[in-house]
Design an enzyme around this catalytic site. Structure first.
Site, short mmCIF file in Angstrom:
data_model
loop_
_atom_site.label_atom_id
_atom_site.label_comp_id
_atom_site.label_asym_id
_atom_site.label_seq_id
_atom_site.Cartn_x
_atom_site.Cartn_y
_atom_site.Cartn_z
N LEU A 173 0.88 -1.18 0.00
CA LEU A 173 0.00 0.00 0.00
C LEU A 173 0.91 1.22 0.00
O LEU A 173 1.83 1.30 0.82
CB LEU A 173 -0.88 -0.03 1.24
CG LEU A 173 -1.86 1.14 1.43
CD1 LEU A 173 -3.14 0.64 2.10
CD2 LEU A 173 -1.26 2.26 2.26
N ALA A 174 0.68 2.14 -0.91
CA ALA A 174 1.53 3.33 -0.95
C ALA A 174 0.83 4.49 -1.61
O ALA A 174 0.09 4.31 -2.59
CB ALA A 174 2.84 3.04 -1.69
N ARG A 176 1.58 8.84 -0.67
CA ARG A 176 1.72 9.89 0.34
C ARG A 176 0.49 10.79 0.31
O ARG A 176 0.11 11.31 -0.75
CB ARG A 176 2.97 10.74 0.07
CG ARG A 176 4.28 10.00 0.31
CD ARG A 176 4.57 9.97 1.81
NE ARG A 176 5.87 9.37 2.07
CZ ARG A 176 6.97 10.08 2.28
NH1 ARG A 176 6.95 11.39 2.25
NH2 ARG A 176 8.11 9.47 2.52
N VAL A 178 -2.63 9.99 0.65
CA VAL A 178 -3.90 9.34 0.26
C VAL A 178 -4.09 8.00 0.96
O VAL A 178 -4.84 7.13 0.49
CB VAL A 178 -4.04 9.18 -1.29
CG1 VAL A 178 -4.18 10.54 -1.96
CG2 VAL A 178 -2.88 8.39 -1.88
N GLY A 179 -3.42 7.83 2.10
CA GLY A 179 -3.51 6.57 2.83
C GLY A 179 -4.94 6.23 3.25
O GLY A 179 -5.36 5.07 3.15
N ASN A 206 7.94 1.84 10.63
CA ASN A 206 7.10 2.63 9.72
C ASN A 206 5.93 3.27 10.48
O ASN A 206 4.79 2.83 10.41
CB ASN A 206 6.60 1.76 8.57
CG ASN A 206 6.10 2.61 7.40
OD1 ASN A 206 5.75 3.78 7.60
ND2 ASN A 206 6.08 2.04 6.22
N ARG A 212 -1.59 5.28 10.09
CA ARG A 212 -2.66 5.19 9.10
C ARG A 212 -3.57 4.00 9.37
O ARG A 212 -4.79 4.11 9.39
CB ARG A 212 -2.03 5.11 7.70
CG ARG A 212 -2.92 4.67 6.55
CD ARG A 212 -4.29 5.33 6.51
NE ARG A 212 -4.25 6.76 6.76
CZ ARG A 212 -5.19 7.44 7.45
NH1 ARG A 212 -6.24 6.81 7.98
NH2 ARG A 212 -5.08 8.74 7.63
N TYR A 213 -2.98 2.83 9.60
CA TYR A 213 -3.80 1.62 9.76
C TYR A 213 -4.68 1.74 11.02
O TYR A 213 -5.85 1.36 11.01
CB TYR A 213 -2.93 0.36 9.81
CG TYR A 213 -2.07 0.20 8.57
CD1 TYR A 213 -2.57 0.55 7.32
CD2 TYR A 213 -0.78 -0.29 8.63
CE1 TYR A 213 -1.80 0.45 6.17
CE2 TYR A 213 0.00 -0.40 7.48
CZ TYR A 213 -0.52 -0.03 6.26
OH TYR A 213 0.25 -0.13 5.13
#
Ligand SMILES: CC(=O)SCCNC(=O)CCNC(=O)[C@H](O)C(C)(C)COP(=O)(O)OP(=O)(O)OC[C@H]1O[C@@H](n2cnc3c(N)ncnc32)[C@H](O)[C@@H]1OP(=O)(O)O
Ligand SMILES: Cc1cn([C@H]2C[C@H](O)[C@@H](COP(=O)(O)OP(=O)(O)O[C@H]3O[C@H](C)[C@H](N)[C@H](O)[C@H]3O)O2)c(=O)[nH]c1=O
Length: 229
Positions: A173-174, A176, A178-179, A206, A212-213
């Site tokens: 998942l990548a 910057r 737009v996570g 990370n 984000r998660y």
């Protein structure tokens, strides 16, 4: 071994895909009660041996370090309940035409990796994630690769693998900035398949991904150390 050394019982499984891709002779430890006692001569059959252990396995950590294993990276495994809430109304699947751009993006953006120097060649990690995303588009490793576009420009991507009739795992998942959208996209992909649990893993270092998660609703399920010898 010294008298106070910790015995480690494991067999070594050859990492065939990695050996071909990285042109190395590596294996990974599989810990089993009836496996032989691990000794330096057994380990010497491989130029690199990997071990992944749960962080709470501190005795095993000691035993592996006594055998010459070194800490390489930590990993955090998370899971979220897919639920029924809707965010994006449609998904955009990457196609073969997107592969060159996705490869380029993946090669540059995953800066934290256990496939790092000095254990691997400096370019190995970038090449690995480039191959991973290409294989996701082709459906030969992860099953599909979803993209977010602004006009013609790819802003981010997320690769998805269905594990069983209930669960899926994010491969890569990548993107910057737009996570959150990528996580919503991954969630919708699961909803469309009637899946209940979405899993994802990242390096302990990370912090942007971990934040984000968790903000997207995931909880930490387990943590692990990667060690190499
Ligand atoms: C399953 C896996 O693939 S795990 C790997 C996850 N992907 C990556 O690490 C690729 C690089 N990172 C990204 O693509 C994104 O940062 C994501 C997807 C992790 C998170 O995206 P978002 O939630 O939109 O957060 P965003 O990209 O804005 O990052 C949050 C902050 O962390 C910073 N940040 C993100 N990555 C890094 C990095 N590698 N090094 C330093 N700072 C970073 C951002 O600059 C941002 O700082 P700011 O708030 O001061 O602007
Ligand atoms: C592309 C591809 C890979 N494989 C093999 C090669 C490896 O043995 C595994 C993948 O290993 P994994 O431990 O998942 O690798 P990483 O540590 O790099 O992955 C973590 O970090 C990533 C950035 C990402 N968050 C990922 O989800 C994490 O797990 O698969 C293969 O057999 N065939 C292939 O095509």
């Amino acid at each position: 071994m010294t008298s106070n050394s910790v015995p480690v019982h494991a067999r070594i499984e050859s990492l065939d895909w990695e050996n071909q891709f990285f042109a190395v002779n590596s294996g990974i430890l599989r810990f089993e009660d009836d496996a032989p006692l691990l000794t330096p001569p057994l380990l010497a059959a491989f130029t690199r041996v990997q071990a992944k252990i749960a962080t709470q396995q501190t005795l095993l950590l000691d035993g592996l370090q006594q055998l010459g294993f070194k800490l390489v990276e930590g990993e955090v495994d998370l899971a979220l309940k897919v639920g029924t809430q809707h965010a994006p109304s449609s998904l955009q699947l990457a196609t073969d035409a997107d592969i060159p751009v996705l490869r380029d993006l993946a090669a540059k953006i995953f800066t934290q990796s256990r496939f790092r120097a000095p254990w691997y060649q400096p370019a190995d990690s970038g090449n690995f994630y480039a191959q991973w995303v290409e294989n996701a588009v082709l459906g030969t490793f992860d099953h599909e690769c979803l993209i977010l576009k602004n006009g013609d420009v790819i802003q981010g991507f997320v690769s998805m693998r269905q594990l069983n009739e209930r669960e899926a795992r994010i491969g890569l998942l990548a993107g910057r900035g737009v996570g959150a959208e990528l996580m919503d996209t991954a969630r919708l992909w699961c909803q469309q398949r009637g899946l209940q649990t979405l899993r994802v893993a990242t390096q302990t270092s990370n912090t942007a991904a971990l934040r984000r998660y968790i903000q997207s609703g995931a909880n930490i399920e387990s943590t692990a150390f990667w060690l190499y010898r």
